[in-house]
Design an enzyme around this catalytic site. Structure first.
Site, PDB file in Angstrom:
ATOM      1  N   ARG A  97       0.840  -1.220   0.000  1.00  0.00           N
ATOM      2  CA  ARG A  97       0.000   0.000   0.000  1.00  0.00           C
ATOM      3  C   ARG A  97       0.868   1.261   0.000  1.00  0.00           C
ATOM      4  O   ARG A  97       0.546   2.246   0.668  1.00  0.00           O
ATOM      5  CB  ARG A  97      -0.952  -0.004   1.195  1.00  0.00           C
ATOM      6  CG  ARG A  97      -1.767  -1.290   1.322  1.00  0.00           C
ATOM      7  CD  ARG A  97      -3.233  -1.079   1.045  1.00  0.00           C
ATOM      8  NE  ARG A  97      -3.868  -0.247   2.029  1.00  0.00           N
ATOM      9  CZ  ARG A  97      -4.723  -0.697   2.960  1.00  0.00           C
ATOM     10  NH1 ARG A  97      -5.012  -1.973   3.039  1.00  0.00           N
ATOM     11  NH2 ARG A  97      -5.295   0.134   3.778  1.00  0.00           N
TER      12      ARG A  97
ATOM     13  N   ARG B 116      -2.795   7.001   1.137  1.00  0.00           N
ATOM     14  CA  ARG B 116      -3.225   8.153   1.941  1.00  0.00           C
ATOM     15  C   ARG B 116      -2.154   8.820   2.791  1.00  0.00           C
ATOM     16  O   ARG B 116      -2.326   9.966   3.177  1.00  0.00           O
ATOM     17  CB  ARG B 116      -4.400   7.741   2.842  1.00  0.00           C
ATOM     18  CG  ARG B 116      -5.667   7.523   2.050  1.00  0.00           C
ATOM     19  CD  ARG B 116      -6.769   6.951   2.900  1.00  0.00           C
ATOM     20  NE  ARG B 116      -6.434   5.595   3.306  1.00  0.00           N
ATOM     21  CZ  ARG B 116      -7.224   4.828   4.027  1.00  0.00           C
ATOM     22  NH1 ARG B 116      -8.384   5.287   4.471  1.00  0.00           N
ATOM     23  NH2 ARG B 116      -6.864   3.599   4.337  1.00  0.00           N
TER      24      ARG B 116
ATOM     25  N   ARG C  17      -6.578  12.829  -4.698  1.00  0.00           N
ATOM     26  CA  ARG C  17      -7.834  12.256  -4.216  1.00  0.00           C
ATOM     27  C   ARG C  17      -8.872  13.314  -3.858  1.00  0.00           C
ATOM     28  O   ARG C  17     -10.075  13.038  -3.888  1.00  0.00           O
ATOM     29  CB  ARG C  17      -7.572  11.391  -2.982  1.00  0.00           C
ATOM     30  CG  ARG C  17      -7.506   9.917  -3.222  1.00  0.00           C
ATOM     31  CD  ARG C  17      -8.845   9.294  -3.605  1.00  0.00           C
ATOM     32  NE  ARG C  17      -9.599   8.810  -2.453  1.00  0.00           N
ATOM     33  CZ  ARG C  17     -10.788   9.225  -2.098  1.00  0.00           C
ATOM     34  NH1 ARG C  17     -11.390  10.184  -2.772  1.00  0.00           N
ATOM     35  NH2 ARG C  17     -11.407   8.713  -1.055  1.00  0.00           N
TER      36      ARG C  17
ATOM     37  N   ASP D 254      -7.373  -1.744  -6.467  1.00  0.00           N
ATOM     38  CA  ASP D 254      -7.810  -2.368  -5.220  1.00  0.00           C
ATOM     39  C   ASP D 254      -8.150  -3.827  -5.495  1.00  0.00           C
ATOM     40  O   ASP D 254      -8.521  -4.184  -6.615  1.00  0.00           O
ATOM     41  CB  ASP D 254      -9.031  -1.654  -4.636  1.00  0.00           C
ATOM     42  CG  ASP D 254      -9.241  -2.058  -3.178  1.00  0.00           C
ATOM     43  OD1 ASP D 254      -8.561  -1.494  -2.304  1.00  0.00           O
ATOM     44  OD2 ASP D 254     -10.040  -2.977  -2.917  1.00  0.00           O
TER      45      ASP D 254
ATOM     46  N   TYR E 226     -14.966 -10.982   1.636  1.00  0.00           N
ATOM     47  CA  TYR E 226     -15.689  -9.751   1.294  1.00  0.00           C
ATOM     48  C   TYR E 226     -16.959 -10.076   0.498  1.00  0.00           C
ATOM     49  O   TYR E 226     -17.992  -9.432   0.666  1.00  0.00           O
ATOM     50  CB  TYR E 226     -14.799  -8.795   0.502  1.00  0.00           C
ATOM     51  CG  TYR E 226     -13.685  -8.178   1.326  1.00  0.00           C
ATOM     52  CD1 TYR E 226     -13.955  -7.179   2.265  1.00  0.00           C
ATOM     53  CD2 TYR E 226     -12.369  -8.580   1.166  1.00  0.00           C
ATOM     54  CE1 TYR E 226     -12.940  -6.614   3.021  1.00  0.00           C
ATOM     55  CE2 TYR E 226     -11.337  -8.014   1.909  1.00  0.00           C
ATOM     56  CZ  TYR E 226     -11.632  -7.032   2.839  1.00  0.00           C
ATOM     57  OH  TYR E 226     -10.622  -6.473   3.583  1.00  0.00           O
TER      58      TYR E 226
HETATM   59  O1  1CP Z   1       0.229   1.193  -3.353  1.00  0.00           O
HETATM   60  C1  1CP Z   1      -0.426   0.144  -3.410  1.00  0.00           C
HETATM   61  O2  1CP Z   1      -0.037  -0.866  -2.814  1.00  0.00           O
HETATM   62  C2  1CP Z   1      -1.657   0.098  -4.287  1.00  0.00           C
HETATM   63  C3  1CP Z   1      -2.824   0.388  -3.616  1.00  0.00           C
HETATM   64  C4  1CP Z   1      -3.684  -0.628  -2.898  1.00  0.00           C
HETATM   65  C5  1CP Z   1      -3.525  -1.993  -2.590  1.00  0.00           C
HETATM   66  C6  1CP Z   1      -2.334  -2.898  -2.837  1.00  0.00           C
HETATM   67  C7  1CP Z   1      -4.940  -0.238  -2.442  1.00  0.00           C
HETATM   68  C8  1CP Z   1      -5.478   1.132  -2.577  1.00  0.00           C
HETATM   69  N1  1CP Z   1      -5.578  -1.343  -1.916  1.00  0.00           N
HETATM   70  C9  1CP Z   1      -4.733  -2.426  -1.982  1.00  0.00           C
HETATM   71  C10 1CP Z   1      -4.978  -3.815  -1.548  1.00  0.00           C
HETATM   72  C11 1CP Z   1      -6.087  -4.110  -0.625  1.00  0.00           C
HETATM   73  N2  1CP Z   1      -7.332  -3.538  -0.586  1.00  0.00           N
HETATM   74  C12 1CP Z   1      -6.045  -5.148   0.339  1.00  0.00           C
HETATM   75  C13 1CP Z   1      -4.904  -6.105   0.542  1.00  0.00           C
HETATM   76  C14 1CP Z   1      -3.783  -5.502   1.311  1.00  0.00           C
HETATM   77  C15 1CP Z   1      -4.013  -5.416   2.787  1.00  0.00           C
HETATM   78  O3  1CP Z   1      -4.214  -6.453   3.421  1.00  0.00           O
HETATM   79  O4  1CP Z   1      -3.912  -4.306   3.303  1.00  0.00           O
HETATM   80  C16 1CP Z   1      -7.280  -5.135   1.014  1.00  0.00           C
HETATM   81  C17 1CP Z   1      -7.690  -6.064   2.144  1.00  0.00           C
HETATM   82  C18 1CP Z   1      -8.085  -4.134   0.414  1.00  0.00           C
HETATM   83  C19 1CP Z   1      -9.506  -3.786   0.733  1.00  0.00           C
HETATM   84  C20 1CP Z   1      -9.626  -2.344   1.058  1.00  0.00           C
HETATM   85  N3  1CP Z   1      -9.711  -1.328   0.135  1.00  0.00           N
HETATM   86  C21 1CP Z   1      -9.595  -1.765   2.338  1.00  0.00           C
HETATM   87  C22 1CP Z   1      -9.451  -2.512   3.627  1.00  0.00           C
HETATM   88  C23 1CP Z   1     -10.781  -2.868   4.214  1.00  0.00           C
HETATM   89  C24 1CP Z   1     -10.629  -3.753   5.450  1.00  0.00           C
HETATM   90  O5  1CP Z   1     -11.131  -4.880   5.421  1.00  0.00           O
HETATM   91  O6  1CP Z   1     -10.005  -3.325   6.431  1.00  0.00           O
HETATM   92  C25 1CP Z   1      -9.673  -0.366   2.176  1.00  0.00           C
HETATM   93  C26 1CP Z   1      -9.713   0.711   3.236  1.00  0.00           C
HETATM   94  C27 1CP Z   1      -9.723  -0.105   0.775  1.00  0.00           C
HETATM   95  C28 1CP Z   1      -9.751   1.205   0.098  1.00  0.00           C
HETATM   96  C29 1CP Z   1      -8.431   1.619  -0.412  1.00  0.00           C
HETATM   97  N4  1CP Z   1      -7.680   0.872  -1.290  1.00  0.00           N
HETATM   98  C30 1CP Z   1      -6.526   1.553  -1.616  1.00  0.00           C
HETATM   99  C31 1CP Z   1      -6.551   2.800  -0.896  1.00  0.00           C
HETATM  100  C32 1CP Z   1      -5.519   3.873  -1.001  1.00  0.00           C
HETATM  101  C33 1CP Z   1      -7.727   2.816  -0.144  1.00  0.00           C
HETATM  102  C34 1CP Z   1      -8.207   3.962   0.738  1.00  0.00           C
HETATM  103  C35 1CP Z   1      -9.270   4.703  -0.009  1.00  0.00           C
HETATM  104  C36 1CP Z   1      -9.020   6.168  -0.206  1.00  0.00           C
HETATM  105  O7  1CP Z   1      -7.984   6.654  -0.664  1.00  0.00           O
HETATM  106  O8  1CP Z   1      -9.978   6.853   0.098  1.00  0.00           O
END
Ligand code: 1CP
Length: 321
Positions: A3, A7, A16, A52, A130
Site C-alpha cells: 500500500r 493516503r 484524491r 484495489d 468480502y
Molecule cells: O500502493 C499500493 O499498494 C496500491 C494500492 C492498494 C492496494 C495494494 C490499495 C489502494 N488497496 C490495496 C490492496 C487491498 N485492498 C487489500 C490487501 C492488502 C491489505 O491487506 O492491506 C485489502 C484487504 C483491500 C480492501 C480495502 N480497500 C480496504 C481494507 C478494508 C478492510 O477490510 O479493512 C480499504 C480501506 C480499501 C480502500 C483503499 N484501497 C486503496 C486505498 C488507497 C484505499 C483507501 C481509499 C481512499 O484513498 O480513500
C-alpha cells in the site's frame, strides 16, 4: 512497500481531493500518476500499480462502493448457494482494462529508470470473505460459517474467484507487470489444515497460471505463522510474511528454495528514522541476504510520517549496499 501509493502521501491526498476512489482507479492517467509518487518521493525499487483487490468482485457481478467513511461496501453479497451459481467469471480484458492501461502507462514513464511495475490481486479466500459479508469484519465469522455449512459450494466459490483472479493477473502481466503479488489478508483467520486442504489447491492453480507467463509471483499472507508450510508448498517464488516471526525463523521453516519478503511491523514506522534503521538491521541480522526483499509485514498506515517511510526505504537500501 505494501500500500505504498496512498493516503499517507500528501501528493496522493491532493489528487484524491478532486476525485472519488473508484474514479481514480478507473482513470489510467491518474492511477499511473499516484502509482509513481512513491517512486519519486521515497525511492522505492518497484512501483505497485494503484488499484484495489475488490475490483475483481465487481467484475464478477458484485458492485462495490468506497464511501468516504467506513471502508468499502458491496451492493450485493453471496449469502446462499444460489448466489455462487449467479456469479460471473470476470472478463478483465473488457471490464478491468483500465488496470492494464495504467500499468502500460507506468511502464512507459519508468522506461530507463530500472524500476519494475508490480501488479496485484486479492487471494480467493480473502475475496470470498468480502463477497460473503459485503464489508470488513473483525473475524469474518459469517464467511467462515459459509464454508462449513456449504463445503462443496464453498469450494466452487473459491474456484470461481480463483479463475477470475488468474485472468486478472494474466491481463496485468500482458500489460507489462514484471511480477505480481497475491494478497491473502485474512488467511490468518483459518486453521492450518483448513487452509492446506480447502484453500491452498486453488492458490496453487492461480500461482502456476501466472508463472506460466514467465513472471514471478509473490504470495503475501497476513497471519502466516501457522501457514508457513502451506505457503512454501504453494509454488510461489516469493513468500511475503507478517512481522510476527523473525525472518531467520521463517527461513528455517520454509527452506532456502524460495525468496522471502518482509517483514517490519508497519506500526514501527511511527518511531524515528534512527530507530527505524536499527529495526531494519535487527530484521536482517543473521540472514543470508540472497533472496531477501525488504518490505513491511503489512500495508503502510495512513498516518505514517513520510520522512519515516523514506527512512525505512533508505535503511533497507543502505543495508543492501
Ligand atoms: O500502493 C499500493 O499498494 C496500491 C494500492 C492498494 C492496494 C495494494 C490499495 C489502494 N488497496 C490495496 C490492496 C487491498 N485492498 C487489500 C490487501 C492488502 C491489505 O491487506 O492491506 C485489502 C484487504 C483491500 C480492501 C480495502 N480497500 C480496504 C481494507 C478494508 C478492510 O477490510 O479493512 C480499504 C480501506 C480499501 C480502500 C483503499 N484501497 C486503496 C486505498 C488507497 C484505499 C483507501 C481509499 C481512499 O484513498 O480513500
Amino acid at each position: 512497500m505494501m500500500r505504498q501509493a496512498g493516503r499517507y502521501l500528501p501528493q496522493y491526498r491532493r489528487v484524491r481531493a478532486g476525485v472519488d476512489f473508484l474514479t481514480l482507479c478507473r482513470t489510467p492517467s491518474l492511477a499511473a500518476e499516484v502509482t509513481l509518487q512513491p517512486v519519486d518521493e521515497l525511492g522505492v525499487d518497484a512501483a505497485v500499480i494503484f488499484s484495489d483487490i475488490l475490483v475483481v468482485l465487481e467484475a464478477m457481478g458484485l458492485p462495490i462502493e468506497f464511501p468516504e467513511q467506513g471502508g468499502p461496501k458491496l451492493a450485493r453479497t453471496v449469502s446462499s448457494p444460489g448466489a455462487v451459481e449467479e456469479l460471473h467469471i470476470a472478463e478483465p480484458e473488457k471490464q478491468l482494462s483500465y488496470v492494464g492501461e495504467a500499468i502500460s502507462l507506468c511502464v512507459e514513464q519508468l522506461r530507463g529508470r530500472g524500476v519494475p511495475v508490480l501488479g496485484f490481486a486479492g487471494a480467493p479466500f480473502t475475496l470470498a470473505c468480502y463477497a460473503i459479508e459485503g464489508k470488513t469484519s473483525r473475524d469474518f465469522t459469517a464467511a467462515r460459517q459459509f464454508f462449513y455449512q456449504y463445503p462443496e459450494v464453498g469450494t466452487q466459490l473459491l474456484e470461481k474467484i480463483g479463475e477470475s483472479v488468474a485472468l486478472h493477473l494474466e491481463m496485468q502481466v500482458r500489460a507489462g507487470a514484471a511480477a505480481v503479488q497475491v494478497f491473502e489478508s485474512w488467511g490468518g483467520l483459518l486453521g492450518q489444515s483448513f487452509y492446506r486442504e480447502r484453500v491452498l489447491p486453488v492458490m496453487r492453480q492461480v500461482i502456476a497460471r501466472v508463472q506460466s507467463l514467465g513472471v514471478p509471483v509473490i504470495f503475501y499472507l497476513n497471519g502466516s505463522v501457522q501457514h508457513l508450510e502451506s505457503m512454501a508448498g504453494s509454488g510461489a517464488d516469493v513468500l511475503s510474511v507478517d512481522w510476527r516471526l523473525p525472518l531467520r525463523e521463517v527461513r528455517e521453516r520454509v527452506g532456502t528454495e524460495v525468496s522471502l519478503q518482509g517483514n517490519l511491523d508497519p506500526v514501527a514506522l511511527h518511531s524515528t528514522p534512527d530507530a527505524i534503521a536499527q529495526q531494519v538491521r535487527e530484521m536482517f541480522s543473521g540472514l543470508d541476504m540472497r533472496g531477501i526483499v525488504g518490505n513491511l509485514g503489512h500495508g503502510i498506515g495512513s498516518e505514517t510520517p513520510v520522512e519515516n517511510a523514506r527512512a525505512f526505504v533508505k535503511a533497507v537500501q543502505g543495508y543492501r549496499a
